[in-house]
Design a protein around this motif. Structure first.
Motif, PDB file in Angstrom:
ATOM      1  N   CYS A 273      37.856 100.713  60.297  1.00 36.04           N
ATOM      2  CA  CYS A 273      39.001 100.919  59.405  1.00 36.04           C
ATOM      3  C   CYS A 273      39.614  99.590  58.980  1.00 36.04           C
ATOM      4  CB  CYS A 273      40.054 101.800  60.071  1.00 36.04           C
ATOM      5  SG  CYS A 273      40.515 101.260  61.735  1.00 36.04           S
TER       6      CYS A 273
ATOM      7  N   CYS B  43      31.097 108.970  62.936  1.00 41.30           N
ATOM      8  CA  CYS B  43      31.606 109.941  61.978  1.00 41.30           C
ATOM      9  C   CYS B  43      30.551 110.129  60.887  1.00 41.30           C
ATOM     10  CB  CYS B  43      32.902 109.433  61.337  1.00 41.30           C
ATOM     11  SG  CYS B  43      34.154 108.925  62.534  1.00 41.30           S
TER      12      CYS B  43
ATOM     13  N   ALA C 228      43.207 112.348  68.053  1.00 39.50           N
ATOM     14  CA  ALA C 228      42.552 111.037  68.141  1.00 39.50           C
ATOM     15  C   ALA C 228      43.271 110.010  67.274  1.00 39.50           C
ATOM     16  CB  ALA C 228      41.086 111.158  67.724  1.00 39.50           C
ATOM     17  N   MET C 229      43.758 110.428  66.104  1.00 38.51           N
ATOM     18  CA  MET C 229      44.538 109.509  65.257  1.00 38.51           C
ATOM     19  C   MET C 229      45.773 109.012  66.003  1.00 38.51           C
ATOM     20  SD  MET C 229      44.276 111.639  61.677  1.00 38.51           S
ATOM     21  CE  MET C 229      45.602 110.742  60.865  1.00 38.51           C
TER      22      MET C 229
ATOM     23  N   ALA D 221      44.725 106.537  68.646  1.00 38.77           N
ATOM     24  CA  ALA D 221      44.378 105.237  68.047  1.00 38.77           C
ATOM     25  C   ALA D 221      45.646 104.459  67.689  1.00 38.77           C
ATOM     26  CB  ALA D 221      43.507 105.431  66.807  1.00 38.77           C
TER      27      ALA D 221
ATOM     28  N   ALA E 114      43.771 105.340  61.636  1.00 33.12           N
ATOM     29  CA  ALA E 114      42.534 106.062  61.338  1.00 33.12           C
ATOM     30  C   ALA E 114      42.855 107.254  60.451  1.00 33.12           C
ATOM     31  CB  ALA E 114      41.864 106.541  62.623  1.00 33.12           C
TER      32      ALA E 114
ATOM     33  N   ALA F 274      38.330 109.601  62.313  1.00 36.05           N
ATOM     34  CA  ALA F 274      38.733 109.721  63.722  1.00 36.05           C
ATOM     35  C   ALA F 274      37.896 110.726  64.499  1.00 36.05           C
ATOM     36  CB  ALA F 274      40.210 110.111  63.800  1.00 36.05           C
TER      37      ALA F 274
ATOM     38  N   LEU G 121      35.980 109.252  67.538  1.00 38.11           N
ATOM     39  CA  LEU G 121      36.885 108.950  68.652  1.00 38.11           C
ATOM     40  C   LEU G 121      37.364 110.243  69.310  1.00 38.11           C
ATOM     41  CD1 LEU G 121      38.464 106.849  70.314  1.00 38.11           C
ATOM     42  CD2 LEU G 121      40.291 107.008  68.605  1.00 38.11           C
TER      43      LEU G 121
ATOM     44  N   ILE H 220      35.410 104.120  64.417  1.00 41.30           N
ATOM     45  CA  ILE H 220      36.464 104.609  63.514  1.00 41.30           C
ATOM     46  C   ILE H 220      36.062 104.130  62.125  1.00 41.30           C
ATOM     47  CG2 ILE H 220      38.880 104.427  62.824  1.00 41.30           C
ATOM     48  CD1 ILE H 220      39.683 104.208  65.682  1.00 41.30           C
TER      49      ILE H 220
END
Lengths: 325, 325
Positions: B42, B178, B266-267, B270, B278, B283, B286, B305
């Motif tokens: 990212c 991803c 997960a966001m 992070a 993210a 995300a 992750l 990410i």
């Protein structure tokens, strides 16, 4: 306090601390009207540069003393740094923390292995409390900024900026640094004096808590009138340090000060354009770089985002107020 | 499509794209019950890995063709990558984008110099539209994933992971990526096959849009039943590519799928633990690393990410739901 100590700290930190990236965005260049580089020190272990100074101090301690434990007083970032570095060195740690510190910082400090002791920021003298506690328990105090080993650790940020600026072809720039007691700012200034003399450091503080700016202007140490009322908790300190101020005075350009709203706007821009999480106190340098453009000289500015330990509610406030592209 | 093409792309990208950091946090290790490393793509230019593939394609084009311009179709990240790489190469760009793409992605794509043309994701065939537009204007189509030069660019993420894992002493791990059409996933898989054979790639998708997972299980290309209804807009694609699927099938472990709520969680993690922004689709890997721990093998997991281009409202949703430490 000199460059050799910073380079020695860099050796002790090698392999344990991150070399954080120097980022940029054409959108930020447009806002500032000059090239903007951002040293993303919020990506450091524990979410701020404080892990560097703490590691520098812990790694240089006498092992017998270290085994007895260390103590720190901090609004939260130094606390997390000390807790993290102490745990990694197998040392117990006690952190004296203001009762109004963000919940995230308190929780993280405890989770990183420290015992957290709270005090009232407005009415109690943290230095006196800390000294008493350290003496009673046989702990070694790791000061947050007015300590050569800590300044040396923070100065490694400056070594990296010098190298990364050179890689980017930058030989002249103003380097804006979020400034509390001046440990990071003086460390970077010393590192740049030795390795990138065309880069000039300027401290950035919250409006109303601009003791360093006023001290630089007066040529002598000035204090803040109060210690609460800023959202930039990470960089509200009573006055510049006795060790840091002479370095700042010799090497830095004039200080800058930004409002809480400018810090929030910089947080939103770091979110939008850099995908970084900055805390208010960690965003004041970026705020000055982007929003106080007439107070900055030259065609290139480097801003240090010094930390990212912000509660979700405060981050939401920044995005809600300033998150529209 | 082979490793040599990825290494050639790395040469063309050198000095223009970022080597994004591989980060970690003891808090994430605790959640996952194993070591977690995060490849922070990212932080790439334009906020996602797509800048790599776009640069790879643009930098390899015939200069006369490039001067006439390029076209891309994309929910937003490929769009920004193509617009950015085209501008840097002095080429005009036209981006065909679904009308429901996040406002930030549309605005950024235009600001990066592209002409944006909108279409309806549910009722219109973007491939047919894109081909028509490209033919009419003499533009060269830069496909988002099923294109060797693009896969080669994305594969440079894998070269970096191989080197960074080795620096961290990691020789065996599952690498969660991803996955939309499979450009990033197949590129990383090829790079790791050559440089870090102990690292096994596993694609991660949103539940209900797990065409790659089902295709891998079936041994043949399967399609998604629908194209809307996920917050993970960046990685919702009709089916794996004809070039990417055979690579995925040969090199990847079983696919994983996570819910929208898991992506949001997960966001938030992070944000809290890595200070990274993210987007939902960026995300999911992750999310799987942290929340689908029983579906993962070994003592170390690396999660990519892949992007951070998220509207503030969606980010606030993640923090409000899951931002408590």
């Amino acid at each position: 306090m000199n460059l050799d100590m910073i380079e020695a700290a860099a050796g002790r930190l090698d392999g344990h601390l991150r070399r954080t990236p120097l980022l940029s965005s054409p959108f930020l260049d447009d806002i500032a009207g000059r090239r903007v580089f951002v040293k993303a020190e919020c990506l450091q272990h524990t979410g701020s540069f404080k892990a560097r100074g703490a590691w520098s101090a812990l790694s240089a301690m006498d092992p017998d003393l270290r085994r007895k434990g260390v103590m720190g007083f901090s609004s939260g970032n130094h606390a997390q740094g000390v807790a993290w570095a102490a745990s990694a060195h197998g040392a117990p740690s006690v952190i004296l923390m203001p009762a109004d510190a963000p919940a995230l910082k308190r929780a993280n400090t405890a989770a990183l292995g420290a015992e957290v002791v709270l005090y009232d920021r407005a009415t109690e003298d943290r230095e006196a409390l800390g000294t008493t506690l350290a003496t009673e328990r046989g702990l070694t105090l790791v000061k947050p900024y007015d300590e050569p080993l800590v300044i040396a650790g923070q100065g490694t940020v400056g070594l990296e900026i010098a190298a990364q600026a050179a890689e980017a072809g930058v030989t002249e720039a103003e380097v804006l640094v979020c400034c509390g007691g001046g440990g990071l700012t003086s460390g970077i200034a010393l590192a740049l004096e030795g390795h990138a003399p065309g880069l000039r450091v300027r401290p950035v503080e919250p409006e109303g808590f601009d003791d360093v700016k006023r001290s630089l202007a007066a040529g002598s140490i000035q204090s803040n009138n109060r210690m609460d009322g800023s959202i930039c908790d990470a960089i509200v300190t009573p006055r510049p340090g006795d060790i840091t101020f002479p370095i700042l005075s010799r090497l830095c350009g004039p200080g800058l000060a930004v409002s809480d709203e400018e810090a929030l706007r910089a947080m939103a821009l770091a979110f939008l354009r850099l995908k970084l999480v900055a805390e208010p106190g960690g965003a004041v340098a970026l705020a000055a770089a982007l929003l106080r453009t007439e107070e900055i000289e030259g065609d290139t500015v480097i801003a240090v985002i010094s930390g990212g330990n912000v509660d979700p509610a405060m981050f939401n406030r920044a995005l809600t107020s300033y998150g529209s592209a």
